[in-house]
Scaffold this motif. Structure first.
Motif, short mmCIF file in Angstrom:
data_model
loop_
_atom_site.label_atom_id
_atom_site.label_comp_id
_atom_site.label_asym_id
_atom_site.label_seq_id
_atom_site.Cartn_x
_atom_site.Cartn_y
_atom_site.Cartn_z
N MET A 1 0.85 -1.18 0.00
CA MET A 1 0.00 0.00 0.00
C MET A 1 0.89 1.24 0.00
O MET A 1 1.83 1.34 0.76
N THR A 2 0.57 2.19 -0.84
CA THR A 2 1.29 3.44 -0.91
C THR A 2 0.42 4.54 -0.33
O THR A 2 -0.76 4.64 -0.66
N SER A 3 1.01 5.35 0.55
CA SER A 3 0.28 6.45 1.16
C SER A 3 0.68 7.76 0.50
O SER A 3 1.86 8.01 0.25
N ALA A 4 -0.30 8.61 0.24
CA ALA A 4 -0.04 9.89 -0.40
C ALA A 4 0.37 10.96 0.60
O ALA A 4 1.04 11.92 0.24
N THR A 5 -0.03 10.80 1.85
CA THR A 5 0.28 11.81 2.86
C THR A 5 0.84 11.15 4.11
O THR A 5 0.67 9.95 4.34
N ALA A 6 1.47 11.97 4.95
CA ALA A 6 1.98 11.47 6.23
C ALA A 6 0.83 10.98 7.11
O ALA A 6 0.96 9.97 7.81
N GLU B 1 -2.00 9.62 6.14
CA GLU B 1 -2.44 8.30 5.65
C GLU B 1 -1.45 7.22 6.07
O GLU B 1 -1.86 6.12 6.45
N ALA B 2 -0.17 7.52 6.00
CA ALA B 2 0.84 6.55 6.43
C ALA B 2 0.71 6.25 7.91
O ALA B 2 0.77 5.10 8.33
N ALA B 3 0.51 7.28 8.73
CA ALA B 3 0.35 7.10 10.17
C ALA B 3 -0.90 6.28 10.48
O ALA B 3 -0.88 5.42 11.36
N ALA B 4 -1.98 6.53 9.77
CA ALA B 4 -3.22 5.81 10.02
C ALA B 4 -3.12 4.34 9.63
O ALA B 4 -3.82 3.49 10.19
N ALA B 5 -2.20 4.01 8.72
CA ALA B 5 -2.10 2.65 8.20
C ALA B 5 -1.23 1.71 9.03
O ALA B 5 -1.16 0.52 8.74
N SER B 6 -0.58 2.21 10.07
CA SER B 6 0.37 1.38 10.81
C SER B 6 0.30 1.65 12.31
O SER B 6 0.05 2.77 12.73
N PRO B 7 0.55 0.63 13.14
CA PRO B 7 0.58 0.85 14.58
C PRO B 7 1.86 1.53 15.04
O PRO B 7 1.94 2.02 16.16
N LEU B 8 2.87 1.60 14.16
CA LEU B 8 4.15 2.20 14.49
C LEU B 8 4.44 3.32 13.50
O LEU B 8 4.42 3.11 12.29
N VAL B 9 4.71 4.51 14.02
CA VAL B 9 5.02 5.67 13.19
C VAL B 9 6.45 6.08 13.50
O VAL B 9 6.76 6.43 14.63
N VAL B 10 7.32 6.01 12.50
CA VAL B 10 8.73 6.36 12.68
C VAL B 10 9.01 7.65 11.93
O VAL B 10 8.71 7.76 10.74
N VAL B 11 9.60 8.61 12.65
CA VAL B 11 9.94 9.90 12.08
C VAL B 11 11.45 10.05 12.16
O VAL B 11 12.04 9.91 13.23
N CYS B 12 12.09 10.33 11.03
CA CYS B 12 13.53 10.59 10.99
C CYS B 12 13.74 11.65 9.93
O CYS B 12 13.81 11.36 8.73
N LEU B 13 13.81 12.91 10.37
CA LEU B 13 13.85 14.05 9.45
C LEU B 13 15.10 14.90 9.69
O LEU B 13 15.91 14.61 10.56
N LEU B 14 15.21 15.98 8.95
CA LEU B 14 16.38 16.84 9.00
C LEU B 14 16.57 17.51 10.36
O LEU B 14 17.67 17.54 10.91
N ASP B 15 15.49 18.05 10.91
CA ASP B 15 15.61 18.80 12.16
C ASP B 15 14.25 18.91 12.85
O ASP B 15 13.24 18.43 12.35
N GLY B 16 14.27 19.57 14.02
CA GLY B 16 13.05 19.72 14.80
C GLY B 16 11.95 20.46 14.08
O GLY B 16 10.77 20.14 14.24
N ALA B 17 12.30 21.45 13.29
CA ALA B 17 11.29 22.21 12.53
C ALA B 17 10.54 21.30 11.56
O ALA B 17 9.32 21.39 11.43
N ALA B 18 11.26 20.40 10.92
CA ALA B 18 10.62 19.45 9.99
C ALA B 18 9.71 18.50 10.76
O ALA B 18 8.63 18.15 10.28
N VAL B 19 10.14 18.09 11.96
CA VAL B 19 9.29 17.20 12.78
C VAL B 19 7.99 17.89 13.12
O VAL B 19 6.91 17.32 12.98
N TYR B 20 8.07 19.16 13.57
CA TYR B 20 6.84 19.89 13.92
C TYR B 20 5.91 20.01 12.72
O TYR B 20 4.70 19.89 12.85
N GLU B 21 6.47 20.24 11.54
CA GLU B 21 5.65 20.37 10.33
C GLU B 21 4.93 19.05 10.02
O GLU B 21 3.73 19.04 9.76
N VAL B 22 5.65 17.95 10.09
CA VAL B 22 5.04 16.65 9.79
C VAL B 22 4.04 16.26 10.88
O VAL B 22 2.94 15.80 10.58
N LEU B 23 4.40 16.45 12.14
CA LEU B 23 3.46 16.10 13.22
C LEU B 23 2.18 16.91 13.11
O LEU B 23 1.09 16.38 13.37
N GLY B 24 2.29 18.16 12.70
CA GLY B 24 1.10 18.98 12.52
C GLY B 24 0.18 18.42 11.45
O GLY B 24 -1.04 18.58 11.52
#
Length: 100
Positions: free
Chosen positions: A1-6, A8-31
């Motif tokens: 399954m391919t997810s178009a958005t973060a 959708e990806a989070a909703a599709a799995s019991p485990l959500v792994v975030v590994c991004l450039l910096d804290g600002a990118a994390v806040y953007e994705v978490l939002g």
């Protein structure tokens, strides 16, 4: 399954792994995922400060998610001084910031 958005990806799995450039990118994705993390385990491997880890932990808790903060201690096995580095990542460390 391919997810178009973060979200959708989070909703599709019991485990959500975030590994991004910096804290600002994390806040953007978490939002963008917000309620999609409810009942999930959120693992953040992005380098950041202890204050950022606590803020992410609060954010996850407010949305009903468990949180684990960690990071890579070196960017590649070739730069790791470990005599037998793991095949993926190197010297992974983690800290669970909230006890259940």
């Amino acid at each position: 399954m391919t997810s178009a958005t973060a979200a959708e990806a989070a909703a599709a799995s019991p485990l959500v792994v975030v590994c991004l450039l910096d804290g600002a990118a994390v806040y953007e994705v978490l939002g963008s995922v917000d309620a999609a993390v409810a009942g999930k385990v959120l693992v953040n491997l992005t380098s950041g400060s202890p204050q950022q880890a606590r803020a992410h932990d609060r954010w996850a808790g407010e949305r009903g998610a468990a949180y684990l903060d960690g990071g890579y201690r070196c960017p590649s096995p070739s730069r790791c001084r470990h005599p037998d580095p793991p095949a993926v990542g190197c010297c992974l460390m983690g800290e669970r910031t909230r006890r259940r």
